[in-house]
Design a protein around this motif. Structure first.
Motif, PDB file in Angstrom:
ATOM      1  N   GLY A 295       0.820  -1.203   0.000  1.00  0.00           N
ATOM      2  CA  GLY A 295       0.000   0.000   0.000  1.00  0.00           C
ATOM      3  C   GLY A 295       0.852   1.250   0.000  1.00  0.00           C
ATOM      4  N   GLY A 296       0.522   2.202   0.875  1.00  0.00           N
ATOM      5  CA  GLY A 296       1.270   3.445   0.971  1.00  0.00           C
ATOM      6  C   GLY A 296       2.714   3.231   1.376  1.00  0.00           C
TER       7      GLY A 296
ATOM      8  N   PHE B  62       9.127  -1.417   4.841  1.00  0.00           N
ATOM      9  CA  PHE B  62       8.468  -0.239   5.389  1.00  0.00           C
ATOM     10  C   PHE B  62       7.050  -0.614   5.797  1.00  0.00           C
ATOM     11  N   SER B  63       6.720  -0.379   7.053  1.00  0.00           N
ATOM     12  CA  SER B  63       5.375  -0.640   7.548  1.00  0.00           C
ATOM     13  C   SER B  63       5.141   0.213   8.786  1.00  0.00           C
ATOM     14  N   TYR B  64       4.261   1.191   8.680  1.00  0.00           N
ATOM     15  CA  TYR B  64       3.973   2.053   9.832  1.00  0.00           C
ATOM     16  C   TYR B  64       3.556   1.209  11.027  1.00  0.00           C
TER      17      TYR B  64
ATOM     18  N   GLN C  78      -6.716   7.302   9.747  1.00  0.00           N
ATOM     19  CA  GLN C  78      -5.856   8.109   8.883  1.00  0.00           C
ATOM     20  C   GLN C  78      -5.204   7.269   7.792  1.00  0.00           C
ATOM     21  N   MET C  79      -4.884   6.033   8.086  1.00  0.00           N
ATOM     22  CA  MET C  79      -4.375   5.056   7.120  1.00  0.00           C
ATOM     23  C   MET C  79      -3.388   5.646   6.111  1.00  0.00           C
ATOM     24  N   GLY C  80      -2.180   5.882   6.550  1.00  0.00           N
ATOM     25  CA  GLY C  80      -1.156   6.348   5.626  1.00  0.00           C
ATOM     26  C   GLY C  80      -1.110   7.851   5.489  1.00  0.00           C
ATOM     27  N   SER C  81      -1.191   8.563   6.608  1.00  0.00           N
ATOM     28  CA  SER C  81      -1.147  10.018   6.555  1.00  0.00           C
ATOM     29  C   SER C  81       0.201  10.487   6.018  1.00  0.00           C
TER      30      SER C  81
ATOM     31  N   GLY D  54       7.898  11.082   8.530  1.00  0.00           N
ATOM     32  CA  GLY D  54       8.818  10.454   9.475  1.00  0.00           C
ATOM     33  C   GLY D  54       9.633   9.355   8.813  1.00  0.00           C
ATOM     34  N   GLN D  55       8.982   8.546   7.982  1.00  0.00           N
ATOM     35  CA  GLN D  55       9.687   7.466   7.293  1.00  0.00           C
ATOM     36  C   GLN D  55      10.644   8.017   6.240  1.00  0.00           C
TER      37      GLN D  55
END
Length: 192
Positions: free
Chosen positions: A50-51, A95-97, A147-150, A156-157
Motif C-alpha cells: 500500500g502506501g 516499510f510498515s507504519y 488516517q491510514m497512511g497520513s 517520518g519514514q
C-alpha cells in the motif's frame, strides 16, 4: 471551519512534528547497524504494501543513485518469491507504519530462513514485524486508525530514509559521489 491559512498551518505543524518525533527516536546504533548491512549487501530489496510500498520505491530510487544493488519489489507474491531466493549476503528493508500485517511477518521469516538480514522501518518497535527484524528503525507521527497512511507518518519514514542514505554515502563518499555524478550525467539529456 478553519481558514485555508489555518489548515495549512495545522498540516505543516503535523508534518514537522512527525520529523521531530522521528529525530527523538533515532537510535544511532541502529542506523549504524543498518548502514553496515546495506554497505555489505549484494542485493537490497525494498518492500512494503500500500502506501508503505511508495516509501520502499522512494528508498530504492534514492539509494540506486549511489549504489547499483537496490531494488523495489511491489507485489506480495513477488516479495515472497524474491525472498525465497535470497542469500546471507542480501538485505530486505521493509516499510510498515504498523509493523503488524501478516505479509510483513511472512516475508521477513522467509528472508531470515535464507540467512538474509532484515531492516524494518516502523512506528511500533514491539510489533510482530519488529520481532522478525534484525534492525528496527523507528519513525514518528501519531496516526489514528482512520488516517491510514497520513502524509505526516510518511514524513517520518522519509526522514529515516534520508538519514540512512546520508550515513551510507558518508561511509563511502568517493564512490557514492562518482556514481551520483554518473547518474546525473545519464539523466542530463532527459531535461529540456
Amino acid at each position: 471551519e478553519d481558514s485555508m491559512g489555518d489548515m495549512c498551518q495545522k498540516i505543516y505543524a503535523a508534518d514537522v512534528d512527525a520529523i521531530t518525533q522521528t529525530l527523538a527516536m533515532i537510535n544511532p546504533a541502529a542506523i549504524a547497524a543498518a548502514a553496515d548491512m546495506l554497505l555489505a549487501a549484494d542485493r537490497v530489496l525494498c518492500m512494503g504494501l500500500g502506501g508503505s510500498m511508495v516509501l520502499a520505491q522512494e528508498a530504492a530510487h534514492l539509494f540506486s543513485t549511489a549504489r547499483p544493488n537496490f531494488f523495489a519489489v511491489e507485489d506480495s507474491h513477488f516479495q515472497a518469491i524474491r525472498c525465497a531466493l535470497l542469500s546471507p549476503r542480501d538485505v530486505v528493508i521493509y516499510f510498515s507504519y504498523s509493523g503488524s500485517t501478516r505479509d510483513i511477518v511472512d516475508v521477513m521469516k522467509i528472508a531470515q530462513e535464507r540467512g538474509a538480514k532484515t531492516i524494518l522501518v516502523t512506528r511500533f518497535p514491539k510489533s510482530p514485524g519488529a520481532a522478525c527484524a534484525d534492525v528496527v528503525l523507528e519513525c514518528g507521527a501519531r496516526e489514528g486508525p482512520l488516517q491510514m497512511g497520513s502524509i505526516a507518518a510518511r514524513m517520518g519514514q522519509l526522514y529515516i530514509i534520508d538519514v540512512l542514505f546520508s550515513e551510507v554515502c558518508r561511509r563511502d563518499m568517493e564512490t557514492c559521489r562518482e556514481r551520483r555524478k554518473q547518474v546525473a550525467d545519464a539523466l542530463a539529456d532527459k531535461h529540456l
